[in-house]
Design an enzyme around this catalytic site. Sequence first.
Site, PDB file in Angstrom:
ATOM      1  N   SER A 119       0.842  -1.211   0.000  1.00 36.57           N
ATOM      2  CA  SER A 119       0.000   0.000   0.000  1.00 36.57           C
ATOM      3  C   SER A 119       0.869   1.250   0.000  1.00 36.57           C
ATOM      4  O   SER A 119       0.638   2.188  -0.775  1.00 36.57           O
ATOM      5  CB  SER A 119      -0.894   0.015   1.245  1.00 36.57           C
TER       6      SER A 119
ATOM      7  N   ARG B 208       1.381   4.238  -3.114  1.00 35.15           N
ATOM      8  CA  ARG B 208       1.122   5.652  -2.815  1.00 35.15           C
ATOM      9  C   ARG B 208       2.389   6.492  -2.949  1.00 35.15           C
ATOM     10  O   ARG B 208       2.329   7.648  -3.387  1.00 35.15           O
ATOM     11  CB  ARG B 208       0.511   5.787  -1.431  1.00 35.15           C
TER      12      ARG B 208
ATOM     13  N   GLY C 132      -5.643  -4.354  -7.890  1.00 40.84           N
ATOM     14  CA  GLY C 132      -6.830  -3.556  -7.586  1.00 40.84           C
ATOM     15  C   GLY C 132      -6.465  -2.183  -7.053  1.00 40.84           C
ATOM     16  O   GLY C 132      -7.112  -1.184  -7.368  1.00 40.84           O
TER      17      GLY C 132
ATOM     18  N   SER D 156     -13.380   0.168   2.778  1.00 33.63           N
ATOM     19  CA  SER D 156     -12.413   0.092   1.680  1.00 33.63           C
ATOM     20  C   SER D 156     -11.463   1.278   1.664  1.00 33.63           C
ATOM     21  O   SER D 156     -11.853   2.409   1.368  1.00 33.63           O
ATOM     22  CB  SER D 156     -13.130   0.005   0.326  1.00 33.63           C
TER      23      SER D 156
ATOM     24  N   ASP E 223      -7.337  -8.786   4.448  1.00 28.16           N
ATOM     25  CA  ASP E 223      -6.215  -9.385   3.720  1.00 28.16           C
ATOM     26  C   ASP E 223      -5.573 -10.559   4.468  1.00 28.16           C
ATOM     27  O   ASP E 223      -4.930 -11.410   3.859  1.00 28.16           O
ATOM     28  CB  ASP E 223      -5.119  -8.338   3.478  1.00 28.16           C
TER      29      ASP E 223
ATOM     30  N   LYS F 290     -12.024 -10.130  -3.825  1.00 32.99           N
ATOM     31  CA  LYS F 290     -10.582  -9.862  -3.835  1.00 32.99           C
ATOM     32  C   LYS F 290      -9.991 -10.470  -5.121  1.00 32.99           C
ATOM     33  O   LYS F 290     -10.721 -10.776  -6.053  1.00 32.99           O
ATOM     34  CB  LYS F 290      -9.945 -10.426  -2.569  1.00 32.99           C
TER      35      LYS F 290
ATOM     36  N   ARG G 273     -11.849 -15.244  -2.096  1.00 28.91           N
ATOM     37  CA  ARG G 273     -11.094 -15.776  -0.946  1.00 28.91           C
ATOM     38  C   ARG G 273     -12.013 -16.338   0.129  1.00 28.91           C
ATOM     39  O   ARG G 273     -11.536 -17.018   1.042  1.00 28.91           O
ATOM     40  CB  ARG G 273     -10.213 -14.680  -0.332  1.00 28.91           C
TER      41      ARG G 273
HETATM   42  C1  S3P Z   1      -5.421  -1.760  -0.079  1.00 26.32           C
HETATM   43  C2  S3P Z   1      -6.656  -1.863   0.454  1.00 26.32           C
HETATM   44  C3  S3P Z   1      -7.333  -3.126   0.672  1.00 26.32           C
HETATM   45  C4  S3P Z   1      -6.446  -4.352   0.462  1.00 26.32           C
HETATM   46  C5  S3P Z   1      -5.448  -4.213  -0.629  1.00 26.32           C
HETATM   47  C6  S3P Z   1      -4.643  -2.944  -0.495  1.00 26.32           C
HETATM   48  C7  S3P Z   1      -4.845  -0.433  -0.239  1.00 26.32           C
HETATM   49  O1  S3P Z   1      -8.477  -3.190  -0.100  1.00 26.32           O
HETATM   50  O2  S3P Z   1      -7.214  -5.515   0.268  1.00 26.32           O
HETATM   51  O3  S3P Z   1      -4.574  -5.328  -0.633  1.00 26.32           O
HETATM   52  O4  S3P Z   1      -3.642  -0.320  -0.507  1.00 26.32           O
HETATM   53  O5  S3P Z   1      -5.596   0.551  -0.090  1.00 26.32           O
HETATM   54  P1  S3P Z   1      -9.841  -2.475   0.363  1.00 26.32           P
HETATM   55  O6  S3P Z   1     -10.138  -1.453  -0.624  1.00 26.32           O
HETATM   56  O7  S3P Z   1     -10.807  -3.595   0.420  1.00 26.32           O
HETATM   57  O8  S3P Z   1      -9.610  -1.850   1.695  1.00 26.32           O
END
Ligand code: S3P
Length: 422
Positions: A23, A27, A93, A167, A308, A335, A339
């Site tokens: 994450s 960013r 994602g 999220s 996660d 996911k 999962r």
């Molecule tokens: C993430 C948020 C999570 C997580 C992903 C990374 C992020 O998803 O599952 O691996 O970096 O913001 P969510 O959007 O469900 O919180």
Amino acid sequence: MTTRDVPAVPRLRGAVRVPGDKSGSHRALMLSALARGTSQIDGLSHGEDVAATARIMAQLGASVDAHDGIVVVEGPRRGLAATSEELQCANSGTTMRLLAGIVAGIPGEHRLVGDASLSRRPMDRVARPLRLMGAQVNGRGEAVTAPLTVLGTRPLRAISYDVPIASAQVKSAILFAGLVGDGATSVREDPRTRSTTEDMMRECGISLTSVETATGREVVLAPGRPKARHWRVPGDPSQAAFFAVLGAIHHDAVIEIEPIDTAPERVGFVGVLERMGADITWHDGSLHVASSSLDATEILAAEIPSVDEVPALTVAAAGATGVSAFRGVGELRVKESDRFAGSMALAAALGCETWSEGEDFFVRGLGAAAAFDSFALDVELDHRMVMAAAIAASAGRGGVIGGADSVSSSYPAFFDDLASLQ
Ligand code: S3P
């Protein structure tokens, strides 16, 4: 698809350094690309997800280079600009959802594509707020799945938005779009998800306030351009979870996990393992874990937001005594793979009885990893399911994992690090 035979490991000793937080890595690249001037990033994740973000930032006009393990990003003076090329988000994602927020504020048309797994995942959750802000976001069907076309505009309309699901990605997409809003953007969430975006935006000079409510949080962001800086990405707690569970369920293990991010929304899995009776302790941001006898527990989605760590904790539940309940974890279904079904299938492959009711699933543990069956399981296009299956195989009686190369989307060196403990 690579199939990997993962043998049982008789003894585990040593220290492991997990990759930089995924994450934080996405960013750091995005904020550096949006900034004017030169940023440096230490400890960037080497996974393919983060590499996709780096490539896309370059396509939008940033320069991204690596020198001696440090990544140097130069944000263009006039800011990022649209390209006619496809923006390939691969399996990631986070890349697609945060990028949607960024390109919503870049005038022009943007085409966001992904692999088979990402192309099944719902993007309506980001399309809805970004449309309210004035961008056009089009995808397939009601769930607005990729390929996505985003027509960006600037300034965007500042909105006040209640995120309807837990999220961090949705919250972050809105905050990135809010950087070019026509006023202050406010986002409310309940429960609280990881604050990586808020923390890092503040660190690069964005004016942002965050107020905690009983179980949620409201973030208010003023528009602005991030400042270039030197980022240090901490170790990824979600990767540490695999080694923490492995150390706890293995019959002869003493493992140290080198320092990781200790943000409260990220380390809920440690509390869960402690509650199960694991011998796990913090030492200056490192985790020490040793062979333990685990008892079943009830795990609430809110204590591990983003869920996660559920695949890893499912393996802990499989090695515990009694029935563990995973409550409110329906988000697992959307996911990288389903999962919810995948975690249950892994526990079942190990020999556990499993069942589900609505958003909850249950695992009757076998009391010890030594009682796991050896198994063969396909976990295509889901890195976390690969790692969960691998720790179960190592602590139990081995297993054959189909699709094991998916691990490279977040942790290409995972199997080497696992081998280094033997
Ligand atoms: C993430 C948020 C999570 C997580 C992903 C990374 C992020 O998803 O599952 O691996 O970096 O913001 P969510 O959007 O469900 O919180």
